[in-house]
Each structure stands twice: as structure tokens, then as C-alpha cells.
Design an enzyme around this catalytic site. Structure first.
Site, PDB file in Angstrom:
ATOM      1  N   GLU A 108      35.363  58.572  13.280  1.00 20.76           N
ATOM      2  CA  GLU A 108      33.935  58.272  13.102  1.00 20.76           C
ATOM      3  C   GLU A 108      33.037  59.330  13.750  1.00 20.76           C
ATOM      4  OE1 GLU A 108      33.315  54.169  14.377  1.00 20.76           O
ATOM      5  OE2 GLU A 108      35.115  53.581  13.292  1.00 20.76           O
ATOM      6  N   HIS A 148      35.544  55.662  19.690  1.00 25.32           N
ATOM      7  CA  HIS A 148      36.991  55.421  19.794  1.00 25.32           C
ATOM      8  C   HIS A 148      37.745  56.379  18.882  1.00 25.32           C
ATOM      9  CE1 HIS A 148      36.484  53.623  15.868  1.00 25.32           C
ATOM     10  NE2 HIS A 148      35.393  53.081  16.377  1.00 25.32           N
ATOM     11  N   GLU A 178      33.968  49.740  20.878  1.00 22.18           N
ATOM     12  CA  GLU A 178      35.371  49.821  21.314  1.00 22.18           C
ATOM     13  C   GLU A 178      35.554  50.756  22.504  1.00 22.18           C
ATOM     14  OE1 GLU A 178      34.281  49.993  18.209  1.00 22.18           O
ATOM     15  OE2 GLU A 178      35.366  48.495  17.038  1.00 22.18           O
ATOM     16  N   HIS A 232      27.952  48.864  15.907  1.00 24.72           N
ATOM     17  CA  HIS A 232      29.243  48.148  15.882  1.00 24.72           C
ATOM     18  C   HIS A 232      29.128  46.825  15.124  1.00 24.72           C
ATOM     19  CE1 HIS A 232      33.031  46.366  17.151  1.00 24.72           C
ATOM     20  NE2 HIS A 232      32.347  45.272  17.468  1.00 24.72           N
ATOM     21  N   HIS A 269      40.745  52.965  15.021  1.00 21.39           N
ATOM     22  CA  HIS A 269      40.502  52.605  13.618  1.00 21.39           C
ATOM     23  C   HIS A 269      39.448  53.583  13.090  1.00 21.39           C
ATOM     24  CE1 HIS A 269      37.110  50.615  15.576  1.00 21.39           C
ATOM     25  NE2 HIS A 269      36.478  50.654  14.425  1.00 21.39           N
TER      26      HIS A 269
HETATM   27 ZN   LIG Z   1      33.040  49.424  16.432  1.00 26.04          ZN
END
Ligand SMILES: [Zn+2]
Length: 278
Positions: A134, A102, A10, A58, A115
Site C-alpha cells: 500500500e 504495514h 495495522e 483503515h 495484506h
Molecule cells: Zn488497514
């Protein structure tokens, strides 16, 4: 010097929308993901790295184009991983990079594709009561093995978000967030020059950057989007349901707790589609 690189998608140069990570656009953006990774690898070797391990981090975790990867690096591809985005790291590494990362879910309205691990499941993840993204969760895994996180690439909101827990990390800002699905982008060529430079700087100062260590008793909480996602996690006897949508894991060992967190998210994702068994 050994460098571990976890690569999400992302925050890759050029990415602004979710559709760009799906067909028919997916091929273009896999290429950009590989190029950003190569820029980080190049910076690492310029700063004296002798070994680089890349973890594709990802989706199904097989996005990076191996045939276009810098031949000096090795790649972990595939998605059955006990440490998810950090699979492959251990105490032999000298530094970790987060490429294409992200902002956390709901942390800022400007964070591009914000997210936390699963957009389908997670409203918020908290460590010791603090909402985390994350990068911070994964920095805790690196820190557990004594490895400092020295580079992060993504949007300007992410760079700001990680400052509290990772104050010395080098941030390569490759886009400015406008909305969850809108960004002001640098050209990939320009962005990759910045990534390479910051990757080099980060590794040069790795020895002076303190690993992010969450020592002692640690509490992980997941606030799910749906009650069914939280409920199924209580299949693990160590997981407590603290509200209809929220579970808690308490442990003395960060990685033991993290693995339960990851297991809960796998169960939560499965529960979303209804659990049939067998
Ligand atoms: Zn991702």
C-alpha cells in the site's frame, strides 16, 4: 508548509493482532491510532508545517477520534473516496506521511498483519510487474501530484520493504515483526516519541526528497484469491483478464489507472459475497 497524513491501523503502536481492531478491543486501539496521528502532527508543526490534513485510511475509514485529535489538524473521515487512502491529496501539499502502515501480503512471514488493501481479495498487486504494498501504491499517487513521502511508521519489515522505492523516507519503527499476528512492541509512549522525532526530521528534509513518480505507460495487475473476484472486474472494458485469477490495467496516467485498480477491488470484494444486482 502543508502536510497530508494517511493513517492506517495495522502498523499503529501496540497493534499485533487482527482482533485488536475489532470489538471489544477496538476502542483501545482507536485511541492509540489517534495518539500516533497526534505524534506525527506534533512533529510536523515543530518542523514548520502550517496546515495538516489527516486521512483516516483503515477499514470503514472512521476510526480516528475527532474529539481527541490535535486541534491544529483537519480530518477526512468516511469511506466513499475516489482515491481511497489518499483522498484529499493534491499538488498544494509539500509532504506526505504514512502512519500505521504495514507490509504487503506475502512479502515476509514476519510482517505484522501483512495484506495489500483487501485481505479477502488480494494475493498480490504489481505495478509494472513488481509486487508492491500500500505504501508504494500510495506513494505513486503522492508523486503524481509532485508530493514527496517523508515519513512511514509501522514494523521493521515495512521499513525494509519500502527502501527500494522510497530510499529517503524517515521510518519510525514502532514494533518488531515476529509473525503475521505476533510482534515485539514498544510502549506507545516510547513509540510516539520516535514518531514525533521522525516526522520532524522527514519534513525538515522534504525539499531534498524526490517524489516517487511512475511516469509514462504503467501496468497495474491484481492477482486475486478467487476466480469470481477477477472475473467481475471485466465489467470495465479497460480491464483485461490475463489468467483465471489475474487482471491487468494498462494506462498512460497513474491516477486514472489507480482509480480502476480501486474500482476492481471494490468489485472483487462485492463478488466475494456473490453479486445479486439491484
Ligand atoms: Zn488497514
Amino acid at each position: 508548509m502543508k502536510v497530508f497524513i494517511s493513517v492506517d491501523m495495522e502498523g499503529i503502536s501496540g497493534v499485533a493482532t487482527g482482533q485488536q481492531m475489532q470489538d471489544p478491543e477496538y476502542g483501545r486501539f482507536r485511541k492509540l491510532m489517534t495518539q500516533d496521528t497526534n505524534a506525527a502532527i506534533a512533529g510536523a508543526f515543530e518542523a514548520g508545517a502550517t496546515e495538516v490534513l489527516v486521512g483516516d485510511s483503515h477499514g470503514n475509514m472512521s476510526n480516528i477520534l475527532i474529539e481527541e485529535l490535535d486541534p491544529r489538524a483537519r480530518l477526512i473521515s468516511g469511506s466513499n473516496k475516489l482515491l481511497c487512502q489518499m483522498e484529499g491529496i493534491d499538488e498544494t501539499f509539500d509532504a506526505a506521511y504514512f502512519v500505521g502502515y504495514h507490509g504487503r501480503e506475502g512479502g515476509s512471514e514476519r510482517a505484522v498483519i501483512n495484506h495489500t488493501i483487501s485481505g479477502l481479495c488480494v494475493t498480490e498487486i504489481r505495478i509494472n510487474g513488481r509486487p508492491v504494498g500500500e505504501a508504494e501504491i500510495n506513494a505513486g499517487i503522492a508523486g503524481y501530484y509532485g508530493v514527496p513521502c517523508v515519513l512511514i511508521t509501522g514494523d521493521d519489515v515495512l521499513a525494509e520493504e519500502v527502501k527500494e522505492t522510497l530510499p529517503d523516507i524517515e521510518a519510525a519503527i514502532v514494533k518488531r515483526g515476529i509473525d503475521r499476528f505476533t510482534a515485539e512492541l514498544l510502549s506507545p509512549q516510547h513509540a510516539q516519541e520516535i514518531i514525533k522525532e521522525k516526522a520532524k526530521l522527514g519534513l525538515q528534509k522534504a525539499k531534498s526528497i524526490k517524489p516517487y513518480q511512475v511516469a509514462g505507460k504503467v501496468t497495474f495487475e491484481i492477482e486475486f484469491k478467487l476466480t469470481n473476484q477477477a472475473q467481475m472486474c471485466t465489467l470495465f472494458p479497460t480491464v483485461e483478464l490475463i489468467s483465471p485469477k489475474t487482471i491487468r490495467i494498462e494506462t498512460d496516467d497513474y491516477v486514472v489507472g489507480y482509480k480502476q485498480l480501486w474500482g476492481c477491488l471494490i468489485l472483487g470484494m462485492k463478488a466475494t459475497r456473490s453479486v445479486l444486482g439491484g
